[in-house]
Design an enzyme around this catalytic site. Structure first.
Site, PDB file in Angstrom:
ATOM      1  N   TYR A  32       0.827  -1.209   0.000  1.00 51.34           N
ATOM      2  CA  TYR A  32       0.000   0.000   0.000  1.00 51.34           C
ATOM      3  C   TYR A  32       0.857   1.252   0.000  1.00 51.34           C
ATOM      4  O   TYR A  32       2.073   1.190   0.202  1.00 51.34           O
ATOM      5  CB  TYR A  32      -0.958  -0.004   1.204  1.00 51.34           C
ATOM      6  CG  TYR A  32      -0.295   0.327   2.533  1.00 51.34           C
ATOM      7  CD1 TYR A  32       0.560  -0.572   3.163  1.00 51.34           C
ATOM      8  CD2 TYR A  32      -0.514   1.559   3.154  1.00 51.34           C
ATOM      9  CE1 TYR A  32       1.160  -0.259   4.382  1.00 51.34           C
ATOM     10  CE2 TYR A  32       0.083   1.876   4.379  1.00 51.34           C
ATOM     11  CZ  TYR A  32       0.914   0.969   4.987  1.00 51.34           C
ATOM     12  OH  TYR A  32       1.513   1.276   6.176  1.00 51.34           O
ATOM     13  N   ARG A  51       8.068   3.834  -5.037  1.00 47.92           N
ATOM     14  CA  ARG A  51       8.140   2.880  -3.919  1.00 47.92           C
ATOM     15  C   ARG A  51       7.094   1.779  -4.070  1.00 47.92           C
ATOM     16  O   ARG A  51       7.368   0.609  -3.791  1.00 47.92           O
ATOM     17  CB  ARG A  51       7.962   3.604  -2.586  1.00 47.92           C
ATOM     18  CG  ARG A  51       8.162   2.655  -1.405  1.00 47.92           C
ATOM     19  CD  ARG A  51       8.143   3.359  -0.080  1.00 47.92           C
ATOM     20  NE  ARG A  51       6.859   3.995   0.162  1.00 47.92           N
ATOM     21  CZ  ARG A  51       6.628   4.855   1.149  1.00 47.92           C
ATOM     22  NH1 ARG A  51       7.597   5.189   1.975  1.00 47.92           N
ATOM     23  NH2 ARG A  51       5.439   5.395   1.317  1.00 47.92           N
ATOM     24  N   ARG A  97      -7.843 -21.724  -0.596  1.00 48.02           N
ATOM     25  CA  ARG A  97      -6.818 -21.108   0.249  1.00 48.02           C
ATOM     26  C   ARG A  97      -5.526 -21.912   0.192  1.00 48.02           C
ATOM     27  O   ARG A  97      -5.521 -23.120   0.448  1.00 48.02           O
ATOM     28  CB  ARG A  97      -7.306 -21.016   1.700  1.00 48.02           C
ATOM     29  CG  ARG A  97      -6.292 -20.353   2.620  1.00 48.02           C
ATOM     30  CD  ARG A  97      -6.835 -20.176   4.030  1.00 48.02           C
ATOM     31  NE  ARG A  97      -5.831 -19.583   4.903  1.00 48.02           N
ATOM     32  CZ  ARG A  97      -4.919 -20.289   5.587  1.00 48.02           C
ATOM     33  NH1 ARG A  97      -4.892 -21.602   5.512  1.00 48.02           N
ATOM     34  NH2 ARG A  97      -4.016 -19.676   6.331  1.00 48.02           N
ATOM     35  N   LYS A 145       6.484  -2.123   1.766  1.00 47.48           N
ATOM     36  CA  LYS A 145       5.335  -1.511   2.457  1.00 47.48           C
ATOM     37  C   LYS A 145       4.121  -2.439   2.362  1.00 47.48           C
ATOM     38  O   LYS A 145       3.199  -2.219   1.569  1.00 47.48           O
ATOM     39  CB  LYS A 145       5.045  -0.124   1.867  1.00 47.48           C
ATOM     40  CG  LYS A 145       4.205   0.759   2.791  1.00 47.48           C
ATOM     41  CD  LYS A 145       4.281   2.209   2.362  1.00 47.48           C
ATOM     42  CE  LYS A 145       3.316   3.118   3.097  1.00 47.48           C
ATOM     43  NZ  LYS A 145       3.459   3.160   4.538  1.00 47.48           N
ATOM     44  N   GLU A 177      12.661   2.535  13.698  1.00 47.00           N
ATOM     45  CA  GLU A 177      11.742   3.602  13.272  1.00 47.00           C
ATOM     46  C   GLU A 177      10.530   3.637  14.182  1.00 47.00           C
ATOM     47  O   GLU A 177      10.399   2.832  15.107  1.00 47.00           O
ATOM     48  CB  GLU A 177      11.333   3.402  11.805  1.00 47.00           C
ATOM     49  CG  GLU A 177      10.661   2.072  11.526  1.00 47.00           C
ATOM     50  CD  GLU A 177      10.368   1.844  10.043  1.00 47.00           C
ATOM     51  OE1 GLU A 177      10.305   2.804   9.260  1.00 47.00           O
ATOM     52  OE2 GLU A 177      10.168   0.665   9.682  1.00 47.00           O
TER      53      GLU A 177
HETATM   54  N1  PDD Z   1       3.223   5.096   7.177  1.00 43.86           N
HETATM   55  N2  PDD Z   1       7.955   3.848   8.494  1.00 43.86           N
HETATM   56  C1  PDD Z   1       6.810   3.142   8.567  1.00 43.86           C
HETATM   57  C2  PDD Z   1       6.815   1.829   9.256  1.00 43.86           C
HETATM   58  C3  PDD Z   1       5.633   3.654   7.975  1.00 43.86           C
HETATM   59  O1  PDD Z   1       4.495   2.947   8.032  1.00 43.86           O
HETATM   60  C4  PDD Z   1       5.669   4.931   7.341  1.00 43.86           C
HETATM   61  C5  PDD Z   1       4.454   5.531   6.689  1.00 43.86           C
HETATM   62  C6  PDD Z   1       6.892   5.620   7.318  1.00 43.86           C
HETATM   63  C7  PDD Z   1       7.031   6.968   6.645  1.00 43.86           C
HETATM   64  O2  PDD Z   1       6.964   6.869   5.250  1.00 43.86           O
HETATM   65  P1  PDD Z   1       6.420   8.062   4.341  1.00 43.86           P
HETATM   66  O3  PDD Z   1       7.239   9.247   4.685  1.00 43.86           O
HETATM   67  O4  PDD Z   1       6.653   7.584   2.953  1.00 43.86           O
HETATM   68  O5  PDD Z   1       4.961   8.253   4.686  1.00 43.86           O
HETATM   69  C8  PDD Z   1       8.008   5.041   7.896  1.00 43.86           C
HETATM   70  C9  PDD Z   1       1.975   5.548   6.581  1.00 43.86           C
HETATM   71  C10 PDD Z   1       1.784   7.023   6.687  1.00 43.86           C
HETATM   72  C11 PDD Z   1       0.829   4.747   7.166  1.00 43.86           C
HETATM   73  O6  PDD Z   1       1.018   3.546   7.311  1.00 43.86           O
HETATM   74  O7  PDD Z   1      -0.238   5.310   7.439  1.00 43.86           O
END
Ligand code: PDD
Length: 285
Positions: A32, A51, A97, A145, A177
């Site tokens: 996503y 990305r 499944r 992601k 993070e």
């Molecule tokens: N999350 N690290 C993680 C684990 C994240 O889920 C996100 C973003 C970031 C920052 O990435 P970016 O600057 O590209 O938004 C770092 C989004 C906002 C979410 O899951 O809602």
């Protein structure tokens, strides 16, 4: 009623239905993006697309679409001024499944929606975030992601229970993070430290622009992991994400960061970041 996108069509939110056999539902076999919208404009769309395509590639999900047009249409259809566009792609539906993937030509499930949210006028920017640290027990491919967000969600609930705003996760005392943000500090010597891009963190889109702004401010930048202790001793700390943009952190595990107020350099980075993305989006979207 809001308009959402599902597999090539724009429909009302309540009419958008996906199968219980979708691999996104059964295996979190999906990736996503969350793209911020400011003044009715998508921020950093090209980097989000890059990305997304990388995430799809890493998982061999065959999906292509005009991502930019989908996101833009949702902004227009929903008359979104400030908020986010959420875009998700799963490997698609598999009636039986099975852990093994279906044939590569299986149609992916693609959906997206827009949600209004105050990004700039966020009261956190004035008071700063309080965070606690917790072990990073996620899998080892945090650079992709995916929608496997249960651990991050558990950590947000721990933060709530502890009366703070969020959690910074650490592997062996090294901060990776935040639950849904990248984490950064500025040392007493004025060095901005941000975890290097590797499999332990998501390569944040906001992080890229933030680093450009920090360079323009002539801050020295070190891309490396920092420890929980280094973070507590830092002069300033902050996070970046598409929803929080650049957001100060003022307390870590009950220790004040600096004087316990949002850092001045962090404030300047946030200001310059906002100016830069608004300038860029007015010329590229
Ligand atoms: N999350 N690290 C993680 C684990 C994240 O889920 C996100 C973003 C970031 C920052 O990435 P970016 O600057 O590209 O938004 C770092 C989004 C906002 C979410 O899951 O809602």
């Amino acid at each position: 009623m809001e308009t959402v996108y599902l597999n090539g069509e724009y429909v009302s939110g309540s009419a958008a239905k996906i199968s219980v056999f979708d691999r996104g539902v059964l295996f979190s076999d999906a990736v996503y993006e969350v793209i911020s919208v400011i003044d009715g404009r998508l921020i950093d769309m090209q980097r989000h697309i890059a990305r997304l395509e990388r995430s799809l590639g890493e998982l061999s999900i065959n999906a292509s679409a005009d991502w930019s047009t989908i996101a833009q249409n949702l902004v227009t259809e929903n008359d979104l001024q400030e908020g986010v566009v959420y875009l998700q792609v799963s490997r698609g539906v598999m009636e039986e499944r099975d852990y093994r993937w279906p044939a590569p030509d299986t149609a992916p499930t693609i959906f997206a929606f827009a949600q209004s949210r105050a990004l700039i006028a966020n009261p956190l920017a004035d008071r700063g975030m309080k965070i606690i640290t917790r072990p990073d027990l996620r899998w080892q491919r945090c650079d992709i992601k995916t929608t496997q967000l249960l651990y991050a969600s558990l950590m947000k609930m721990e933060a709530m229970a502890a009366g703070v705003d969020d959690v910074w996760m650490a592997r062996d005392d090294w901060i990776t993070e935040g639950t849904s943000q990248n984490a950064h500090i500025i040392t007493q010597d004025g060095v901005l430290i941000s975890h290097q891009l590797d499999r332990r963190i998501l390569p944040g889109v906001t992080r890229i622009e933030m680093l450009d702004q920090a360079k323009a401010m002539e801050l020295t930048i070190e891309e490396r992991a920092f420890s929980i202790d280094e973070a507590k001793q830092a002069a300033e700390a902050f996070v970046t994400s598409s929803t929080l943009l650049v957001m100060p952190v003022v307390e870590i595990d009950g220790h004040k960061v600096g004087d316990g107020q949002p850092g001045t350099r962090t404030g300047k980075i946030r200001q310059n970041y906002l100016a830069a993305v608004q300038r860029a989006s007015s010329t590229t979207n």
